[in-house]
Scaffold this active site. Structure first.
Site, PDB file in Angstrom:
ATOM      1  N   CYS A   1       0.826  -1.207   0.000  1.00 19.52           N
ATOM      2  CA  CYS A   1       0.000   0.000   0.000  1.00 19.52           C
ATOM      3  C   CYS A   1       0.858   1.254   0.000  1.00 19.52           C
ATOM      4  CB  CYS A   1      -0.915   0.020   1.218  1.00 19.52           C
ATOM      5  SG  CYS A   1      -2.180  -1.237   1.139  1.00 19.52           S
ATOM      6  N   ILE A   2       2.150   1.098   0.172  1.00 19.67           N
ATOM      7  CA  ILE A   2       2.991   2.296   0.138  1.00 19.67           C
ATOM      8  C   ILE A   2       4.046   2.090  -0.919  1.00 19.67           C
ATOM      9  CG2 ILE A   2       2.588   3.346   2.382  1.00 19.67           C
ATOM     10  CD1 ILE A   2       4.904   1.575   3.403  1.00 19.67           C
TER      11      ILE A   2
END
Lengths: 167, 103
Positions: B102-103
């Site tokens: 997600c990053i």
């Protein structure tokens, strides 16, 4: 007949009005996640959310230790609200949250903003809140494009496939 | 599962087009995958692809932040090389699975 055609998300306009670690990071993760997927992202910081883009406050944000029933002690026991009012507890809890996030390779606020801007995302400060807190453009970090009105923000939110998200 | 033909070799890919077996990948295949994504690969592209493959083979999670700190390229440059969704595009061209980050 029901129309089930889906339109892919093209742009997100995200509003962050609070300055706690969880509110600010929810905004940053969603904005960065959008640009990573090729989705345009505009982020609007207002009220206490301005802390996240204010130079001398952005890397000192905390999480609130009072009034949060989901707060747990390390190990999972409930965190007593009375403990949260003691001096230094909020600082300690916040430091612990930040160290846990760092372990997951989640960057500090300034670096996160830099990543979003590098990916083409845009960061804005709310004019009304900036006036209220007596903050000027030079008080904000370099990643802030401009101080804008709510009308300016809505004007950016046009086009099919745009969503406004309030974190 | 699907099959794709790159450089005359049949390759097993998932429904999104990512390689199931990263070891069958060659540089020549990368050029063809990139063409499908309308990209012309330069030496710098290959440096990034090699970095991603090395990290992947070492069992490390791939993140945009990691690429930015790799010394190969900065984050802005990474978005410039693989416009749109750089991590997904680069992983597809590098013949490795889509990064689940997600990053």
């Amino acid at each position: 007949m029901e129309n089930k055609e889906e339109f892919p998300l093209k742009k997100v306009c995200i509003i962050c009005a609070k300055g706690t670690i969880e509110d600010v990071y929810a905004t940053l993760v969603m904005a960065n996640g959008a640009v990573m997927e090729g989705i345009e992202a505009k982020v609007f910081f207002t009220f206490f959310g301005l802390d996240a883009i204010t130079k001398n406050r952005m890397n000192k944000i905390h999480t609130g230790t009072i009034g949060n029933p989901a707060m747990r002690m390390p190990g999972g026991l409930p965190f007593p609200s009375l403990l949260g009012i003691l001096p230094g507890v909020e600082l300690g809890v916040s430091a612990m949250m930040k160290s846990q996030m760092a372990k997951l390779d989640i960057p500090p606020v300034d670096e996160f903003l830099e990543m979003i801007v590098a990916g083409g995302g845009e960061i804005y400060a709310c004019k009304l809140a900036a006036d209220m807190f007596k903050l000027k453009k030079e008080d904000f970090c370099e990643h802030v494009s401009a101080i804008i009105t709510v009308g300016d923000f809505y004007a950016m939110a046009g086009g099919q496939g745009t969503q406004i998200i309030f974190t | 599962m699907a099959q794709k033909n790159y450089t005359g070799i049949s390759v097993e890919v998932n429904e999104e087009g990512y390689f199931l077996d990263s070891t069958v990948w060659t540089k020549e295949m990368a050029v063809e995958i990139a063409k499908e994504l309308e990209l012309e690969l330069t030496d710098l592209h290959f440096e990034v692809l090699n970095y991603l493959r090395t990290r992947f083979n070492a069992g490390e999670a791939l993140t945009i932040r990691g690429v930015g700190k790799s010394g190969v390229i900065d984050i802005k440059g990474f978005y410039g090389l693989f416009p749109g969704a750089p991590m997904k595009k680069a992983a597809k061209i590098a013949g490795i699975p889509k990064p689940a980050s997600c990053i």
